[in-house]
Scaffold this motif. Structure first.
Motif, PDB file in Angstrom:
ATOM      1  N   LEU A   1      55.093  31.966  40.094  1.00 35.48           N
ATOM      2  CA  LEU A   1      54.768  33.569  38.963  1.00 35.48           C
ATOM      3  C   LEU A   1      54.725  33.179  38.083  1.00 35.48           C
ATOM      4  N   THR A   2      54.444  31.644  37.626  1.00 39.06           N
ATOM      5  CA  THR A   2      54.203  31.931  35.698  1.00 39.06           C
ATOM      6  C   THR A   2      53.217  31.397  35.909  1.00 39.06           C
ATOM      7  N   ALA A   3      52.297  31.739  34.417  1.00 41.67           N
ATOM      8  CA  ALA A   3      50.719  31.584  33.834  1.00 41.67           C
ATOM      9  C   ALA A   3      50.486  30.604  33.699  1.00 41.67           C
ATOM     10  N   PRO A   4      51.326  28.831  34.009  1.00 41.34           N
ATOM     11  CA  PRO A   4      50.613  27.894  34.748  1.00 41.34           C
ATOM     12  C   PRO A   4      49.886  27.668  35.323  1.00 41.34           C
ATOM     13  N   TYR A   5      51.139  28.387  36.263  1.00 35.07           N
ATOM     14  CA  TYR A   5      51.276  28.191  37.746  1.00 35.07           C
ATOM     15  C   TYR A   5      49.804  28.826  38.592  1.00 35.07           C
ATOM     16  N   LEU A   6      49.703  30.333  37.522  1.00 37.74           N
ATOM     17  CA  LEU A   6      49.051  31.716  38.225  1.00 37.74           C
ATOM     18  C   LEU A   6      47.113  30.960  37.607  1.00 37.74           C
ATOM     19  N   ALA A   7      47.324  30.101  36.722  1.00 34.07           N
ATOM     20  CA  ALA A   7      46.241  29.504  36.523  1.00 34.07           C
ATOM     21  C   ALA A   7      45.373  28.592  36.976  1.00 34.07           C
ATOM     22  N   LYS A   8      46.756  27.472  37.848  1.00 30.76           N
ATOM     23  CA  LYS A   8      46.329  27.235  38.611  1.00 30.76           C
ATOM     24  C   LYS A   8      45.914  27.766  40.372  1.00 30.76           C
ATOM     25  N   ALA A   9      46.640  28.020  40.635  1.00 30.51           N
ATOM     26  CA  ALA A   9      46.177  28.631  41.868  1.00 30.51           C
ATOM     27  C   ALA A   9      45.085  29.853  41.362  1.00 30.51           C
ATOM     28  N   ALA A  10      44.515  30.284  40.534  1.00 27.77           N
ATOM     29  CA  ALA A  10      43.131  30.535  40.435  1.00 27.77           C
ATOM     30  C   ALA A  10      42.022  29.550  40.560  1.00 27.77           C
ATOM     31  N   ALA A  11      42.549  27.998  39.833  1.00 23.97           N
ATOM     32  CA  ALA A  11      41.490  27.214  39.998  1.00 23.97           C
ATOM     33  C   ALA A  11      40.972  26.969  41.881  1.00 23.97           C
ATOM     34  N   LEU A  12      42.292  27.134  42.420  1.00 26.94           N
ATOM     35  CA  LEU A  12      42.228  26.857  43.837  1.00 26.94           C
ATOM     36  C   LEU A  12      41.005  28.060  44.511  1.00 26.94           C
ATOM     37  N   ALA A  13      41.564  29.336  44.166  1.00 29.82           N
ATOM     38  CA  ALA A  13      41.125  30.283  44.587  1.00 29.82           C
ATOM     39  C   ALA A  13      40.051  30.311  44.230  1.00 29.82           C
ATOM     40  N   GLY A  14      38.716  29.257  43.700  1.00 33.55           N
ATOM     41  CA  GLY A  14      37.699  29.372  42.680  1.00 33.55           C
ATOM     42  C   GLY A  14      37.388  28.947  43.268  1.00 33.55           C
ATOM     43  N   VAL A  15      37.685  27.724  43.818  1.00 37.33           N
ATOM     44  CA  VAL A  15      36.772  26.727  44.955  1.00 37.33           C
ATOM     45  C   VAL A  15      36.416  27.219  46.380  1.00 37.33           C
ATOM     46  N   PHE A  16      37.706  27.858  47.078  1.00 40.29           N
ATOM     47  CA  PHE A  16      37.734  28.548  47.975  1.00 40.29           C
ATOM     48  C   PHE A  16      36.731  29.623  48.360  1.00 40.29           C
ATOM     49  N   ARG A  17      36.571  30.610  47.380  1.00 43.63           N
ATOM     50  CA  ARG A  17      35.837  31.754  47.399  1.00 43.63           C
ATOM     51  C   ARG A  17      34.909  31.741  47.762  1.00 43.63           C
ATOM     52  N   PRO A  18      33.583  30.667  47.598  1.00 43.03           N
ATOM     53  CA  PRO A  18      32.313  30.864  48.655  1.00 43.03           C
ATOM     54  C   PRO A  18      33.063  30.065  49.376  1.00 43.03           C
ATOM     55  N   TYR A  19      33.857  30.049  50.364  1.00 48.11           N
ATOM     56  CA  TYR A  19      34.383  29.552  51.732  1.00 48.11           C
ATOM     57  C   TYR A  19      34.826  31.117  52.114  1.00 48.11           C
ATOM     58  N   GLY A  20      35.185  32.386  51.669  1.00 45.47           N
ATOM     59  CA  GLY A  20      35.894  33.176  52.320  1.00 45.47           C
ATOM     60  C   GLY A  20      37.066  33.371  52.331  1.00 45.47           C
ATOM     61  N   ILE A  21      37.753  32.628  52.160  1.00 43.80           N
ATOM     62  CA  ILE A  21      38.895  32.812  51.316  1.00 43.80           C
ATOM     63  C   ILE A  21      40.155  32.966  50.265  1.00 43.80           C
ATOM     64  N   LYS A  22      40.805  33.985  50.539  1.00 39.53           N
ATOM     65  CA  LYS A  22      41.551  34.210  49.596  1.00 39.53           C
ATOM     66  C   LYS A  22      43.523  33.593  49.764  1.00 39.53           C
ATOM     67  N   VAL A  23      43.426  33.351  48.104  1.00 35.04           N
ATOM     68  CA  VAL A  23      45.071  33.250  48.061  1.00 35.04           C
ATOM     69  C   VAL A  23      45.548  34.169  48.094  1.00 35.04           C
ATOM     70  N   TYR A  24      47.392  33.258  48.099  1.00 34.95           N
ATOM     71  CA  TYR A  24      48.313  34.266  48.280  1.00 34.95           C
ATOM     72  C   TYR A  24      49.142  33.495  47.493  1.00 34.95           C
ATOM     73  N   LEU A  25      50.365  34.276  47.505  1.00 30.85           N
ATOM     74  CA  LEU A  25      51.350  33.050  47.183  1.00 30.85           C
ATOM     75  C   LEU A  25      52.896  33.497  47.606  1.00 30.85           C
ATOM     76  N   SER A  26      54.064  33.118  47.855  1.00 34.42           N
ATOM     77  CA  SER A  26      55.058  33.485  48.008  1.00 34.42           C
ATOM     78  C   SER A  26      56.035  33.986  47.101  1.00 34.42           C
ATOM     79  N   ALA A  27      56.309  34.472  46.734  1.00 31.28           N
ATOM     80  CA  ALA A  27      57.144  35.093  45.723  1.00 31.28           C
ATOM     81  C   ALA A  27      58.258  35.353  46.381  1.00 31.28           C
ATOM     82  N   ARG A  28      59.045  34.943  44.920  1.00 33.89           N
ATOM     83  CA  ARG A  28      60.911  34.568  45.164  1.00 33.89           C
ATOM     84  C   ARG A  28      61.813  35.894  44.312  1.00 33.89           C
ATOM     85  N   PHE A  29      62.163  36.527  45.133  1.00 34.58           N
ATOM     86  CA  PHE A  29      62.455  37.988  45.139  1.00 34.58           C
ATOM     87  C   PHE A  29      63.691  37.997  44.133  1.00 34.58           C
TER      88      PHE A  29
END
Ligand code: GCU
Length: 672
Positions: free
Chosen positions: A209-237
């Motif tokens: 959930l830190t900024a560097p990892y969110l940027a990485k997840a955003a990059a994956l989301a960018g690849v998946f978006r044209p395929y109708g796929i959203k990104v989710y994350l497991s969150a540590r309580f």
């Protein structure tokens, strides 16, 4: 080489007589311009498929030429097109060969670009499974809204319970380097209708959930978006404490709530279409609201409040058990059922298919049907933690069908609970713990690809039959020749009962050895937690075997609807498949087959071994129709399975015999 990388999207050259027909039906692709990224992905896939099968890719055209594949939405208002748009929903599609403005065309129609993408894949599936292209008339609308993979991938690329290599996500190189595999992953998922993916393990590190990892997840989301796929994350309580420097993660503490809100805002700034959080809390040592005397609803609702302004959802897992519980199978129900109606509208409680843990066979989870005021997601495990990893050929389609079609006796099947129709919920989800990794074939074995496939197809439509889905898969993946295709399907369908028989027949469960859960360990009884010991589950002793979950035991059976509880409380009306799940019975208990329980147990173990041998024989007979590389690979895996089915049988029978003190029944040969 045929190494399995292409999955079911192989698009191999078709025989000459088919080529002509196909070319005549795919002369051009007619679509709205300019194309959106999703529409572009659909067009590119159609071009790739036709190119592969015929040698020539159809061009994108704005003119309605004869033989066109027409990608139609209501916005285009194509003259003469008559489509029941209202019946197609947001993501559904229609596929029809017809005359349009005097020309023979194939219409792929949908209300959204995502629907067109799914429809395009459906057309390619129709082609690859040998449908009559001149008479296409199909339509399909997903019954479940969120069709998600759950990756149990750690940030160091180890995949918990993963048997297909390392995690696909190369966190170190992200966000700058985008492996081409990310796109192929998205294509494969989109071809099934999977529209979301949780990138990281439920046993998550707060770092994700830190900024560097969110940027990485955003990059994956960018690849998946044209395929109708959203990104989710497991969150540590405990992230507010671990990342935010707060003294507490108490969900009722205003500072904690503010921290999550700010975190959600940050996430949506980085990933505007972020799907939401998956949470494992107060389960197997993970932090959670109970650490502060709060309950699951308090925890889930706090996260829901942070995500709600952005349209995100919380998938709160119901997989909980504690050593103090009288029966591990009963705890999730006891903790969650009383909270029915207490969850915020954007929370969905995610329930495993059974009450223990992804066993070869479990009765459906008693929470299904018992929380009418709460949306419940079904969690299935695609990776085969307890079913021989990726080396054993076990097709999960029949397991998925069995749980989905199970009658809760509370007004409908599990499928009707999960698709929201039974209790009128709009928020619906099916999640599958992914079996995907860096192995060339993605899933660790050729046949494990079919489990990914079956999951995706049955998440889209929980009423699909496992046999039909297996047929589709085998035709696309191996051969369209009916006899060989059907032989493969027979083998797949038999494989699930085989593993039940050679590992845990008659309702036995969790006999797997500690930690790895691979081989047999029914004798293990010295673990730090009693509810991890196989002896806890089978309770074999001189007097008999099985877990008494009736009134004389844990009474977990009472968590089911009264009609079902009554049936399953009596050994005579309990199906043999679930007998020892609910009952502790003497070794000489008379079975419907006329055998004693002891003899029946041995017969089932023998049947499991025989079934695996039979699978091997069937596969050997298919040699002429399968490419040598994949044929040889599967043959080698089946040999391991044949050996290990015997290991399972012999170890379990030897152990149970040491407890029962009974001789092997007359006529039983010493193990071969
Ligand atoms: C099983 C599995 C764990 C996993 C857990 C879960 O117990 O062995 O690896 O973390 O399920 O679903 O949370």
């Amino acid at each position: 080489a045929e190494d399995g990388y292409d999955l079911w999207l192989r698009y191999r050259p078709v025989p000459a007589e088919v080529r002509g027909v196909l070319q005549a039906r795919a002369r051009a692709i007619v679509a709205a311009t300019p194309t959106t990224p999703v529409l572009q992905a659909a067009v590119a896939e159609l071009q790739r498929g036709v190119q592969g099968m015929t040698g020539k890719a159809p061009a994108l055209s704005t003119r309605l030429v004869p033989g066109a594949l027409v990608l139609a939405t209501p916005a285009q208002a194509l003259a003469g097109l008559d489509v029941p748009w209202a019946d197609l929903g947001r993501e559904g599609w229609l596929l029809r060969s017809q005359k349009l403005q005097g020309r023979d065309v194939t219409v792929i129609a949908a209300n959204s670009d995502a629907g067109l993408l799914y429809g395009s894949f459906a057309w390619l599936r129709a082609v690859q499974t040998g449908a009559n292209l001149a008479r296409l008339d199909q339509r399909s609308v997903p019954k479940v809204g969120l069709r998600l993979l759950n990756h149990w991938d750690n940030l160091d690329r180890h995949v918990e319970r993963g048997y297909a290599g390392a995690s696909l996500w190369d966190w170190w190189k992200l966000p700058d380097i985008l492996d081409a595999r990310y796109t192929d992953y998205a294509r494969a998922n989109a071809s099934l209708g999977i529209n979301g993916t949780v990138l990281n393990n439920v046993n998550s590190k707060a770092d994700s959930l830190t900024a560097p990892y969110l940027a990485k997840a955003a990059a994956l989301a960018g690849v998946f978006r044209p395929y109708g796929i959203k990104v989710y994350l497991s969150a540590r309580f405990s992230a507010p404490r671990e990342l935010g420097g707060l003294k507490t993660s108490d969900p009722l503490d205003p500072a904690v709530r503010a921290w999550w809100k700010a975190k959600a805002d940050e996430i949506y700034k980085t990933i505007p279409d972020f799907g939401g959080f998956l949470v494992k809390a107060n389960s197997e040592g993970q932090p959670g609201p109970q650490d502060y005397g709060r309950n699951h609803a308090d925890g889930a609702n706090m996260l829901a409040e942070a995500l709600a302004p952005h349209g995100g959802v919380v998938m709160w897992r119901a997989f909980v058990y504690a050593p103090e519980a009288k029966d591990r199978a009963a705890q999730a129900f006891d903790e969650f059922q009383p909270l029915d109606g207490k969850f915020a509208p954007n929370v969905i409680v995610q329930v495993k298919n059974g009450a223990i843990d992804f066993q070869p066979r479990e009765p459906f989870h008693p929470l299904f049907g018992a929380m009418p005021k709460t949306p419940l997601a079904l969690e299935l495990q695609i990776t085969k933690e307890y079913l021989g990893f990726a080396t054993h050929l076990v097709h999960l389609g029949p397991l998925f069908e069995e749980v989905l079609q199970a009658d809760t006796h509370r007004g409908g099947t599990v499928a009707r609970v999960v698709d929201g129709s039974l209790h009128g919920h709009k928020l619906t989800a099916v999640a599958g713990v992914a079996n995907i990794g860096t192995d060339r074939n993605w899933s660790g074995s050729q046949f494990d690809q079919a489990n990914w496939y079956a999951f995706g197809r049955m998440a889209w439509d929980p009423d699909l039959k496992a046999a039909a889905v297996a047929r589709e898969w085998a035709a696309q993946t191996f051969t369209n020749k009916a006899a060989s295709r059907d032989a493969i399907v027979d083998l797949m369908l038999a494989s699930r009962e085989a593993v039940v028989d050679y590992m845990t027949p008659l309702g036995l469960h969790h006999l797997m050895d500690t930690g790895h859960h691979y081989g047999p360990g029914p004798w293990v009884n010295d673990l730090e937690r009693a509810d991890w010991n196989p002896t806890y589950f089978h309770r074999a002793a001189r007097d008999g075997i099985g877990f008494d979950r009736t009134r004389t035991g844990s009474n977990a059976v009472a968590q089911y609807a009264p009609a079902l509880a009554r049936l399953w409380s009596d050994p005579r009306t309990t199906p043999p498949e679930l007998l020892l799940w609910f009952h502790h019975l003497p070794w000489d208990h008379a079975m419907p087959s006329g055998r004693t329980l002891w003899a029946e147990l041995i017969a089932r173990y023998d049947a499991g071994v025989a079934s695996v041998d039979d699978m091997g024989r069937r596969w050997a007979g298919l040699r002429a129709d399968i490419d040598p590389e994949r044929h040889a690979e599967v043959t080698a895996y089946l040999a391991v399975q044949a050996r290990e089915a015997r290991w399972w049988r012999d170890a379990c029978i030897a152990y149970f015999q040491s407890v029962s003190g009974l001789p092997l029944p007359a006529g039983t040969r010493p193990p071969a």
